[in-house]
Structures are given as structure tokens and as C-alpha cells.
Enzyme design. Structure first.
Site, PDB file in Angstrom:
ATOM      1  CD  GLU A 195      -3.026  -0.047  -0.122  1.00  0.00           C
ATOM      2  OE1 GLU A 195      -3.119   0.095  -1.231  1.00  0.00           O
ATOM      3  OE2 GLU A 195      -3.616  -1.366   0.399  1.00  0.00           O
ATOM      4  CG  HIS A 196      -0.116   4.864   0.334  1.00  0.00           C
ATOM      5  ND1 HIS A 196      -0.630   6.039   0.022  1.00  0.00           N
ATOM      6  CD2 HIS A 196      -1.288   4.453   1.281  1.00  0.00           C
ATOM      7  CE1 HIS A 196      -1.675   6.456   0.178  1.00  0.00           C
ATOM      8  NE2 HIS A 196      -2.226   5.448   0.858  1.00  0.00           N
ATOM      9  CB  SER A 250     -24.775   7.891 -13.405  1.00  0.00           C
ATOM     10  OG  SER A 250     -24.771   7.003 -12.503  1.00  0.00           O
ATOM     11  N   GLY A 310     -15.934   6.352  -3.483  1.00  0.00           N
ATOM     12  CA  GLY A 310     -15.296   6.845  -2.507  1.00  0.00           C
ATOM     13  C   GLY A 310     -14.829   5.819  -1.551  1.00  0.00           C
ATOM     14  N   GLY A 325     -12.717   3.089  -1.401  1.00  0.00           N
ATOM     15  CA  GLY A 325     -11.211   2.466  -1.328  1.00  0.00           C
ATOM     16  C   GLY A 325     -11.183   1.490  -2.515  1.00  0.00           C
ATOM     17  CG  LEU A 326     -13.697  -1.427  -2.626  1.00  0.00           C
ATOM     18  CD1 LEU A 326     -15.268  -2.297  -2.527  1.00  0.00           C
ATOM     19  CD2 LEU A 326     -12.674  -2.290  -1.930  1.00  0.00           C
ATOM     20  CB  SER A 363     -15.629   3.965  -7.545  1.00  0.00           C
ATOM     21  OG  SER A 363     -15.384   5.110  -6.903  1.00  0.00           O
ATOM     22  CG  ASP A 420      -6.252   1.729  -7.759  1.00  0.00           C
ATOM     23  OD1 ASP A 420      -5.370   1.259  -7.024  1.00  0.00           O
ATOM     24  OD2 ASP A 420      -6.521   3.034  -7.255  1.00  0.00           O
TER      25      ASP A 420
HETATM   26  C1  GLA Z   1      -5.112   5.103  -4.481  1.00  0.00           C
HETATM   27  C2  GLA Z   1      -4.226   5.124  -5.632  1.00  0.00           C
HETATM   28  C3  GLA Z   1      -3.086   4.219  -6.133  1.00  0.00           C
HETATM   29  C4  GLA Z   1      -2.347   3.772  -4.750  1.00  0.00           C
HETATM   30  C5  GLA Z   1      -3.262   3.617  -3.529  1.00  0.00           C
HETATM   31  C6  GLA Z   1      -2.329   3.415  -2.439  1.00  0.00           C
HETATM   32  O1  GLA Z   1      -6.079   3.799  -4.633  1.00  0.00           O
HETATM   33  O2  GLA Z   1      -5.202   5.449  -6.913  1.00  0.00           O
HETATM   34  O3  GLA Z   1      -2.366   4.555  -6.974  1.00  0.00           O
HETATM   35  O4  GLA Z   1      -1.394   4.720  -4.774  1.00  0.00           O
HETATM   36  O5  GLA Z   1      -4.084   4.419  -3.278  1.00  0.00           O
HETATM   37  O6  GLA Z   1      -1.873   2.069  -2.413  1.00  0.00           O
END
Ligand code: GLA
Length: 372
Positions: free
Chosen positions: A19-20, A53, A108, A110-111, A113, A158
Site C-alpha cells: 500500500e502506497h 448514470s 469513495g 477505496g475499491l 470506483s 488501480d
Molecule cells: C489509491 C491510488 C493508487 C495507490 C493506492 C495506495 O488507490 O489510486 O495509485 O497509490 O491509493 O496504495
């Protein structure tokens, strides 16, 4: 449903670990999941772009010759950004069209969208106008749009997994080289649960870009000494020296997270190959701890749901997934205990936050496709 629409779909994603890390040039291990954005597409005889939409009331009409960003268009800036960018790059899009989107990806959360709608639009236009773009380039173009048109300094993770996802597989993605391999996912008697905190956030208004800047600052300090292009080229054995060079507690903790999280991705891959589920759970817990204390992208909602999960007897580990600051977490839970897990964790979360969380199972699924 109206006739003569072509229908396309693109998935959402979870990130198992890493992550990150993407914008720091390291390894990540995301997987596409069975939530999806869908687009009903119909060509027009004029130059109008009409976007609707089924999830919101926003109705947007644009012209092919006037596709600049405008905040008032909200989510429609994503598909418009795709059309705008493809035209700028010289792809021939010479007819207007209508798209009606609908999505079962919680926005919004974290998956991803946003990456899903970007990749979906690019995939659909590629097919409708015969642009000849492969899925890897669809990912790269979509990421460029999110950065340049939508203003989030995100990495490639993503868009890559959404464009390249494969059923029952994660990808192990080297974000510096954009090399990847498919990793079969089989947690035996266990499964990954998605823990939706229902604490929403808009990443462009969150501290996401600030984290990117902090990492860039660290890279500028460390570059001359280590001759590196990315923080993820560094090893945790160097941490003491790095600490002395950086001489700033906050920036040091960001770097520590990045280096250790990158190493956890390799360890996770090994544990997957060895079917070492206990180790996988431990790495998930360590990842969360690091994101909470060192990278500071968690928060009370994610911490509460992760802790409640970790306390459950048949949960091997849990962590936030995606950018954080609210959104979703994941947990590795015994399949036969899932119903009990859901009940107990949702109740504990409500007790602490007063918000109803939603815990569910997803399948690991394919990337974008034309449905009909
Ligand atoms: C978001 C960003 C990704 C990535 C994650 C964290 O989803 O779009 O590029 O940096 O946060 O891992």
C-alpha cells in the site's frame, strides 16, 4: 432496457498488500473483484456527448470540441477526461455518443470506483472506434488522465489491475517497470472479506497528494547518497543510516513504511506459494500497523474495523486496503466462520462509531469486457 446499446463492464479492485507503494516504484499485489461499473454505449450522428448514470441524477451534455475539466460535472469528468485525452493523443473519435453508466462499487470507498470508470470508458471507446490500444496502454492512459485531468497524483496500481485483472488471480506488479505476473489466489479454508467502513472520502481532498510529496522530498534527500530512482530500491537494513540522513521524524516514518511494506509484498508472495496462511495474516496485520503509525493513512474508522477483525478467533489478519483515510479494509477469515465474523465485527464497529459497516465476500474476477 433500451435496445441497440452495446454494454461494457470493468471491475473494482482490492489490494492484498503493497500500500502506497506504486508511486514509490515498488511491488504491489492487487486483484480485480466482482463489483463492477457498467456502461451502455450508443453512437450518435452528431458531435454531442451525453452522459448519464443510473446512480445519480447528474445529466451531462458536452460537445466533442469542448471537453475541458469543470468541477460541476463531478463524476462525469472521468469519462470526459478519457475522451479529451484520447483525442489529444491523436486517436480518431469523430462522432458523438451516449453512455449510461451504472455501478455497484460503493463510491469513495477505496475499491477504485474512479479507476474503474476511467478504464471502462477507455476500453469502450477503444472498441467502438477501433483504436487498437492494448489493455496495458489502456491502464497507462487512464492513470495519466487521473493525474493530469482529475488532479490526483496516483500511481499505476488501480488502473493496471482493473485493465489486466484475471479470475482467481492477483497480479504481482513491479510499478517501476510495469512488469507483472499472475499469482493464483487460493486461501484454502479461508477467504478474503471486504470490510466497508462507510466512512467516505474524496482522495483529491484528502492527504493523498501530501503523502506523494513527502515521499518525493525523501527521495530528493536520499538520491545523491544512494543513486536511486525510487524509494523502493532501498532495503530495510539501511534504515538507521536513512534516519540519520533524513533527520525529520515524519519524513523518516513515511520512508520506513515504504521500504518495509515493499519487502512485505515479497514475503507475502512467498507465503502464498508455501500456503502459509498464518504468515499471510501476520503480514496483513503488520501492513496495517505501519499504515496506521508510520504512514498515517488509516484513521479511527479503519482502525476500529481492523482491530475488531483481528480480535475475532478465526481471522488470521486484517488491514486497510487502497488509499485509506476511510474506505475499506480486508480480512482473512475462515470460510465457515464468515457469518459469525460479519455479525460480531459489524456490531463492534457500530458500537464504537455509530455507523453501519458492511462486510461481504467478493470473487476475484477478470478485467474489462464487452458484455453484449
Ligand atoms: C489509491 C491510488 C493508487 C495507490 C493506492 C495506495 O488507490 O489510486 O495509485 O497509490 O491509493 O496504495
Amino acid at each position: 432496457m433500451k435496445n441497440n446499446y452495446n454494454i461494457y463492464e470493468a471491475p473494482a479492485r482490492i489490494n492484498l498488500i503493497g500500500e502506497h507503494i506504486d508511486y514509490n516504484g515498488g511491488m504491489v499485489m492487487p486483484a480485480a473483484i466482482s463489483l463492477r461499473t457498467r456502461a451502455k454505449f450508443k453512437l450518435r450522428d452528431d458531435l454531442k456527448i451525453i452522459l448519464d448514470s443510473e446512480n445519480t441524477d447528474l445529466h451531462v451534455e458536452r460537445d466533442l470540441n469542448d471537453l475541458g475539466y469543470d468541477k460541476k460535472y463531478d463524476w462525469a469528468n472521468y469519462p470526459v477526461g478519457v475522451i479529451y485525452t484520447l483525442i489529444q493523443k491523436g486517436y480518431k473519435i469523430d462522432k458523438g455518443f451516449e453512455i449510461i453508466f451504472d455501478s455497484n462499487i460503493p463510491l469513495g470507498s477505496g475499491l477504485s470506483s474512479s479507476a474503474s470508470i476511467l478504464v471502462l470508458t477507455c476500453y469502450a471507446l477503444n472498441s467502438e472506434f477501433n483504436l487498437g490500444i492494448n489493455n496495458k496502454d489502456i491502464a497507462l492512459i487512464s492513470q495519466e488522465i487521473e493525474v493530469k485531468y482529475c488532479g490526483l497524483s496516483c500511481g499505476i496500481m488501480d488502473e493496471a489491475i482493473i485493465a489486466l485483472g484475471k479470475k482467481n488471480h492477483a497480479i504481482l506488479l513491479d510499478c517501476a517497470k510495469f512488469d507483472y505476473q499472475y499469482i493464483p489466489i487460493d486461501f484454502k479454508n479461508y477467504t478474503i472479506a471486504v470490510l466497508q467502513t462507510n466512512k467516505k472520502r474524496a482522495l483529491t481532498e484528502s492527504n493523498y497528494n501530501q503523502r506523494v510529496q513527502e515521499c518525493n522530498k525523501a527521495l530528493n534527500i536520499l538520491k545523491p547518497k544512494y543513486n536511486i530512482n525510487n524509494l523502493c530500491e532501498l532495503k530495510s537494513t539501511e534504515l538507521d543510516n536513512i534516519k540519520a540522513l533524513i533527520n525529520d521524524d515524519v519524513i523518516y516514518r513515511r520512508v520506513k513504511h515504504v521500504i518495509c511494506e515493499n519487502e512485505r509484498v515479497y514475503a507475502f508472495k512467498d507465503a502464498l506459494i508455501n500456503n502459509d496462511l498464518v504468515k499471510l495474516g501476520k503480514l496483513l496485520n503488520e501492513s496495517h500497523e505501519s499504515l496506521k503509525n508510520d504512514y498515517e493513512t488509516s484513521g479511527i474508522h479503519l482502525d476500529t474495523i481492523v482491530k475488531a477483525s483481528q480480535e475475532f478467533k478465526d481471522c488470521l489478519g486484517a488491514r486497510m486496503t487502497g488509499a485509506g483515510f476511510g474506505g475499506c479494509a480486508i480480512a482473512l477469515v475462515k470460510k465457515s466462520s464468515f457469518d459469525e465474523f460479519k455479525k460480531i465485527v459489524e456490531a463492534k464497529y457500530y458500537e464504537k462509531t455509530g455507523i453501519n459497516a458492511l462486510i461481504y465476500l467478493v470473487d476475484i474476477s477478470d478485467g474489462p469486457k464487452k458484455v453484449i
